[in-house]
Design a protein around this motif. Structure first.
Motif, PDB file in Angstrom:
ATOM      1  N   ALA A 144       0.813  -1.228   0.000  1.00 36.10           N
ATOM      2  CA  ALA A 144       0.000   0.000   0.000  1.00 36.10           C
ATOM      3  C   ALA A 144       0.845   1.276   0.000  1.00 36.10           C
ATOM      4  N   GLY A 145       2.001   1.258   0.667  1.00 37.84           N
ATOM      5  CA  GLY A 145       2.767   2.490   0.779  1.00 37.84           C
ATOM      6  C   GLY A 145       3.741   2.754  -0.351  1.00 37.84           C
ATOM      7  N   LEU A 146       3.801   1.845  -1.338  1.00 40.06           N
ATOM      8  CA  LEU A 146       4.860   1.955  -2.348  1.00 40.06           C
ATOM      9  C   LEU A 146       4.786   3.250  -3.151  1.00 40.06           C
ATOM     10  N   THR A 147       3.588   3.605  -3.604  1.00 40.23           N
ATOM     11  CA  THR A 147       3.514   4.785  -4.473  1.00 40.23           C
ATOM     12  C   THR A 147       3.794   6.067  -3.694  1.00 40.23           C
ATOM     13  N   ALA A 148       3.292   6.121  -2.452  1.00 38.80           N
ATOM     14  CA  ALA A 148       3.609   7.299  -1.630  1.00 38.80           C
ATOM     15  C   ALA A 148       5.107   7.368  -1.372  1.00 38.80           C
ATOM     16  N   GLY A 178       7.324   6.660  -3.565  1.00 36.13           N
ATOM     17  CA  GLY A 178       8.060   6.997  -4.785  1.00 36.13           C
ATOM     18  C   GLY A 178       8.212   5.874  -5.793  1.00 36.13           C
ATOM     19  N   ILE A 179       7.657   4.693  -5.524  1.00 31.30           N
ATOM     20  CA  ILE A 179       7.825   3.563  -6.449  1.00 31.30           C
ATOM     21  C   ILE A 179       6.578   3.406  -7.321  1.00 31.30           C
ATOM     22  N   SER A 180       6.775   3.450  -8.649  1.00 30.77           N
ATOM     23  CA  SER A 180       5.673   3.348  -9.610  1.00 30.77           C
ATOM     24  C   SER A 180       5.543   1.967 -10.209  1.00 30.77           C
ATOM     25  N   ARG A 181       6.659   1.231 -10.246  1.00 38.28           N
ATOM     26  CA  ARG A 181       6.677  -0.064 -10.924  1.00 38.28           C
ATOM     27  C   ARG A 181       7.479  -1.041 -10.082  1.00 38.28           C
ATOM     28  N   VAL A 182       7.015  -2.290 -10.029  1.00 37.56           N
ATOM     29  CA  VAL A 182       7.761  -3.313  -9.293  1.00 37.56           C
ATOM     30  C   VAL A 182       7.882  -4.568 -10.159  1.00 37.56           C
ATOM     31  N   LEU A 183       9.000  -5.258  -9.983  1.00 40.27           N
ATOM     32  CA  LEU A 183       9.201  -6.566 -10.599  1.00 40.27           C
ATOM     33  C   LEU A 183       9.270  -7.567  -9.460  1.00 40.27           C
ATOM     34  N   ASP A 184       8.253  -8.449  -9.389  1.00 37.25           N
ATOM     35  CA  ASP A 184       8.238  -9.464  -8.337  1.00 37.25           C
ATOM     36  C   ASP A 184       9.100 -10.637  -8.781  1.00 37.25           C
ATOM     37  N   ASN A 199      12.335  -9.013   2.255  1.00 34.50           N
ATOM     38  CA  ASN A 199      13.459  -9.656   2.933  1.00 34.50           C
ATOM     39  C   ASN A 199      13.960  -8.733   4.051  1.00 34.50           C
ATOM     40  N   GLY A 200      13.387  -8.903   5.231  1.00 34.68           N
ATOM     41  CA  GLY A 200      13.864  -8.145   6.393  1.00 34.68           C
ATOM     42  C   GLY A 200      13.286  -6.746   6.462  1.00 34.68           C
ATOM     43  N   PRO A 201      13.809  -5.956   7.422  1.00 37.39           N
ATOM     44  CA  PRO A 201      13.226  -4.641   7.712  1.00 37.39           C
ATOM     45  C   PRO A 201      13.614  -3.564   6.696  1.00 37.39           C
ATOM     46  N   LEU A 202      12.963  -3.614   5.532  1.00 36.98           N
ATOM     47  CA  LEU A 202      13.217  -2.624   4.479  1.00 36.98           C
ATOM     48  C   LEU A 202      12.042  -1.657   4.412  1.00 36.98           C
ATOM     49  N   PRO A 203      12.306  -0.393   4.116  1.00 31.79           N
ATOM     50  CA  PRO A 203      11.200   0.554   3.983  1.00 31.79           C
ATOM     51  C   PRO A 203      10.371   0.244   2.730  1.00 31.79           C
ATOM     52  N   VAL A 204       9.057   0.414   2.842  1.00 31.72           N
ATOM     53  CA  VAL A 204       8.173   0.233   1.683  1.00 31.72           C
ATOM     54  C   VAL A 204       8.184   1.546   0.910  1.00 31.72           C
ATOM     55  N   GLY A 205       8.953   1.562  -0.168  1.00 32.62           N
ATOM     56  CA  GLY A 205       9.167   2.792  -0.925  1.00 32.62           C
ATOM     57  C   GLY A 205      10.652   2.920  -1.198  1.00 32.62           C
ATOM     58  N   GLY A 243      12.366  12.716  -1.719  1.00 35.99           N
ATOM     59  CA  GLY A 243      11.063  13.385  -1.722  1.00 35.99           C
ATOM     60  C   GLY A 243      10.149  12.872  -2.828  1.00 35.99           C
ATOM     61  N   ALA A 244      10.604  11.870  -3.573  1.00 32.42           N
ATOM     62  CA  ALA A 244       9.858  11.392  -4.741  1.00 32.42           C
ATOM     63  C   ALA A 244       8.512  10.793  -4.356  1.00 32.42           C
ATOM     64  N   ARG A 245       7.516  11.068  -5.191  1.00 32.02           N
ATOM     65  CA  ARG A 245       6.184  10.480  -5.059  1.00 32.02           C
ATOM     66  C   ARG A 245       5.791   9.933  -6.414  1.00 32.02           C
ATOM     67  N   SER A 246       5.037   8.840  -6.403  1.00 34.13           N
ATOM     68  CA  SER A 246       4.522   8.287  -7.653  1.00 34.13           C
ATOM     69  C   SER A 246       3.103   8.783  -7.861  1.00 34.13           C
ATOM     70  N   GLN A 247       2.822   9.228  -9.067  1.00 34.01           N
ATOM     71  CA  GLN A 247       1.477   9.723  -9.380  1.00 34.01           C
ATOM     72  C   GLN A 247       1.023   9.175 -10.728  1.00 34.01           C
ATOM     73  N   PRO A 248      -0.298   8.970 -10.885  1.00 29.10           N
ATOM     74  CA  PRO A 248      -0.782   8.624 -12.223  1.00 29.10           C
ATOM     75  C   PRO A 248      -0.356   9.707 -13.203  1.00 29.10           C
ATOM     76  N   ALA A 249       0.098   9.286 -14.365  1.00 30.13           N
ATOM     77  CA  ALA A 249       0.637  10.258 -15.333  1.00 30.13           C
ATOM     78  C   ALA A 249      -0.381  11.349 -15.644  1.00 30.13           C
ATOM     79  N   ARG A 250      -1.669  10.929 -15.723  1.00 28.28           N
ATOM     80  CA  ARG A 250      -2.666  11.921 -16.151  1.00 28.28           C
ATOM     81  C   ARG A 250      -3.022  12.911 -15.047  1.00 28.28           C
TER      82      ARG A 250
END
Ligand SMILES: [Zn+2]
Length: 323
Positions: A20-24, A26-32, A219-225, A294-301
């Motif tokens: 849930a917190g990824l886009t806030a 700064g992450i727009s795309r993920v490769l699982d 994998n361990g205590p990593l920040p979501v984002g 400070g990056a945030r992910s936003q819908p392009a439109r």
């Protein structure tokens, strides 16, 4: 503010985190890279506003009884044992049918048996026949080298078990992409593996190797984002701020030529927006990192039109219009 293509974390495990917190962050795309497939058709087609765009590997292909089939964290059914070359095509086909865009193999001699060279080569051949790149988890002496010899395209982690010889690093730099994942080695309390991996990455990068930002989120205590420590580690390995941005804005790994249009939304439905001004001094790495975080992910439109540089029509675009 600055508008950039959506940032990619090229190594996550969505089955192990709350995205849930990824886009806030700064992450727009993920490769699982293993253990997750979209359960519902609606999971696969990202509504532009819903969250990061996800692509995935599906199951981990490995030797029977090998990593991570006996790991407590691995969800049931996340490993696909491949016993012999004859089993490779079906194992790859199964991931492709589930919608995988990359095939993940594991070569972890510290945690059990590993794929034999002929079986690994058969997996790589089956994946390449479908134009799917292969990413390998390598751990234990000689495993990164075995992955390279078999034609693996990506290392899911910067090799951390041993210092790789210069000759191998140079050869790898000509053909492979490495996904960084440096911060998993201590999460801010750097271990010996962190030092080994950092040294390998610095030399791989110096030899011209292609690096993608990836965290192994789950994998361990990593920040979501965006992970400040991963960014700092990349800079410490000699990547310039521009090279760090390139590692974050690269296309999803693919063996199919990518025809990317110019412009910040070219990489997907979402863009990265960074408020404030990027430091003009290229040596101000701390200032760059503060700005980047400070990056945030936003819908392009959702980005106001004047903030998005107008993309100029290229010859192929014009041909599309004409036809
Ligand atoms: Zn992983």
């Amino acid at each position: 503010m600055t508008v950039l293509p959506g940032f990619l974390d090229a190594h996550v495990h969505l089955a192990l985190i709350d995205p849930a917190g990824l886009t806030a962050g700064g992450i727009s795309r993920v490769l699982d890279l293993g253990g997750w497939t979209p359960r519902l058709a609606t999971d696969a087609g990202p509504a532009a506003d819903a969250g990061p765009e996800a692509r995935f590997a599906g199951q981990f292909l490995g030797a029977p009884g090998g990593y991570p089939s006996r790991q407590a964290w691995a969800p049931a059914g996340s490993a696909c044992p491949v016993a012999a070359p004859a089993d490779a095509a079906a194992a790859v086909a199964r991931q492709a049918a589930a919608g995988a865009s990359v095939i993940k193999v594991t070569l972890n001699s510290a945690a059990g048996p590993v794929l034999a060279a002929d079986t690994l080569a058969a997996i790589v051949a089956a994946a390449h026949e479908r134009m799917l790149p292969v990413a390998a988890h390598t751990e234990g002496a000689g495993q990164a080298s075995a992955a390279f010899d078999a034609g693996v395209d990506l290392l899911a982690h910067t090799p951390f078990s041993e210092a790789l010889p210069e000759k191998l690093l140079t050869a790898m730099a000509g053909r492979m992409t490495w996904i960084s994942t440096l911060d998993i080695h201590g999460w801010g309390h750097p271990t010996r593996a962190f030092a080994v991996a950092s040294d390998n990455l610095a030399r791989f990068h110096a030899a011209g190797g292609r690096v993608l930002y990836g965290t192994d989120l789950g994998n361990g205590p990593l920040p979501v984002g965006l992970n400040r420590r991963e960014i700092e580690a990349l800079l410490a390995c000699g990547l310039t701020p521009d090279e760090v941005l390139a590692a974050l804005t690269a296309d999803f790994p693919s063996r199919t030529p990518v025809h990317r249009a110019a412009g910040p939304d070219a990489a997907g439905h979402r863009v990265t927006v960074i408020p404030g001004d990027r430091p003009t001094d290229p040596h101000d790495l701390a200032g760059f990192t503060d700005w980047l975080l400070g990056a945030r992910s936003q819908p392009a439109r959702s980005v106001p039109a004047p903030a998005v540089p107008t993309r100029s029509l290229t010859r192929p675009d014009l041909e599309d219009l004409e036809s």
